[in-house]
Design a protein around this motif. Structure first.
Motif, PDB file in Angstrom:
ATOM      1  N   GLU A  69      -0.637   6.986   0.662  1.00  0.00           N
ATOM      2  CA  GLU A  69       0.484   6.377  -0.053  1.00  0.00           C
ATOM      3  C   GLU A  69       1.270   7.425  -0.834  1.00  0.00           C
ATOM      4  OE1 GLU A  69      -0.748   3.108  -2.495  1.00  0.00           O
ATOM      5  OE2 GLU A  69      -1.644   2.046  -0.798  1.00  0.00           O
ATOM      6  N   GLN A  70       0.564   8.351  -1.473  1.00  0.00           N
ATOM      7  CA  GLN A  70       1.253   9.403  -2.219  1.00  0.00           C
ATOM      8  C   GLN A  70       2.052  10.292  -1.283  1.00  0.00           C
ATOM      9  OE1 GLN A  70      -1.796  11.412  -4.426  1.00  0.00           O
ATOM     10  NE2 GLN A  70      -1.858   9.861  -6.037  1.00  0.00           N
ATOM     11  N   ASN A  71       1.488  10.630  -0.133  1.00  0.00           N
ATOM     12  CA  ASN A  71       2.219  11.437   0.833  1.00  0.00           C
ATOM     13  C   ASN A  71       3.448  10.699   1.343  1.00  0.00           C
ATOM     14  OD1 ASN A  71       0.410  13.543   0.629  1.00  0.00           O
ATOM     15  ND2 ASN A  71      -0.761  12.949   2.439  1.00  0.00           N
ATOM     16  N   LEU A  72       3.294   9.394   1.572  1.00  0.00           N
ATOM     17  CA  LEU A  72       4.425   8.592   2.018  1.00  0.00           C
ATOM     18  C   LEU A  72       5.509   8.543   0.949  1.00  0.00           C
ATOM     19  CD1 LEU A  72       5.560   6.739   4.228  1.00  0.00           C
ATOM     20  CD2 LEU A  72       4.410   4.843   3.086  1.00  0.00           C
ATOM     21  N   LYS A  73       5.114   8.387  -0.316  1.00  0.00           N
ATOM     22  CA  LYS A  73       6.088   8.367  -1.406  1.00  0.00           C
ATOM     23  C   LYS A  73       6.801   9.706  -1.533  1.00  0.00           C
ATOM     24  CE  LYS A  73       3.931   4.789  -4.208  1.00  0.00           C
ATOM     25  NZ  LYS A  73       3.257   4.466  -5.465  1.00  0.00           N
ATOM     26  N   LEU A  74       6.047  10.805  -1.396  1.00  0.00           N
ATOM     27  CA  LEU A  74       6.669  12.129  -1.461  1.00  0.00           C
ATOM     28  C   LEU A  74       7.658  12.324  -0.318  1.00  0.00           C
ATOM     29  CD1 LEU A  74       3.633  14.392  -2.429  1.00  0.00           C
ATOM     30  CD2 LEU A  74       5.583  13.779  -3.861  1.00  0.00           C
ATOM     31  N   GLU A  75       7.278  11.872   0.855  1.00  0.00           N
ATOM     32  CA  GLU A  75       8.171  11.974   2.004  1.00  0.00           C
ATOM     33  C   GLU A  75       9.415  11.124   1.798  1.00  0.00           C
ATOM     34  OE1 GLU A  75       7.827  10.750   6.641  1.00  0.00           O
ATOM     35  OE2 GLU A  75       6.103  11.778   5.769  1.00  0.00           O
ATOM     36  N   GLN A  76       9.227   9.935   1.256  1.00  0.00           N
ATOM     37  CA  GLN A  76      10.359   9.055   0.989  1.00  0.00           C
ATOM     38  C   GLN A  76      11.278   9.662  -0.077  1.00  0.00           C
ATOM     39  OE1 GLN A  76       9.210   5.164  -0.287  1.00  0.00           O
ATOM     40  NE2 GLN A  76      11.235   4.304   0.025  1.00  0.00           N
TER      41      GLN A  76
END
Length: 134
Positions: A69-76
């Protein structure tokens, strides 16, 4: 040696001792009760160990999910940052192109009307739009 192994060893010894006793005697009943209680404890220990392993696996899965989730948020966030840059650049290009078009149109209108008065309808419309009354 852990508790479970020690308990299994004691249960094995009691079962071996049980084989040498007469069925129905007080000693036999006492050994059966002791074995039953120790088996209950053994099962309880196994249940507790299984619960602990399940909780550890659940925590590990949750940790992996949190990392994803953190990686997805950073990517977003990175995508949003790029999107803002593109929007700002396009807005700036729109403003610059509008100003350049206004300057070019005014210059061409004045070049077309060399004597200083704007006599064409297109030239008048351009100047009126450029210096319109608000």
């Amino acid at each position: 040696m852990n508790n479970q192994e020690a308990l299994d060893k004691v249960i094995g010894n009691l079962i071996a001792e049980l084989e040498d006793t007469d069925v129905g005697s007080e000693e036999h009943k006492a050994l059966v009760d002791a074995i039953a209680k120790l088996e209950d404890r053994s099962l309880e220990i196994q249940r507790i160990q299984n619960d602990a392993e399940d909780k550890a696996k659940t925590r590990e899965r949750e940790l992996k999910n949190d990392i994803l989730e953190q990686n997805l948020k950073l990517e977003q966030m990175s995508d949003d940052r790029i999107d803002r840059w593109v929007k700002n650049i396009l807005t700036g290009l729109g403003i610059v192109s509008s100003a350049a078009l206004a300057i070019w149109g005014t210059k061409k209108s004045f070049e077309f009307e060399k004597d200083g008065t704007i006599t064409t309808i297109m030239g008048r419309g351009w100047v009126n739009r450029l210096f319109g009354k608000k």
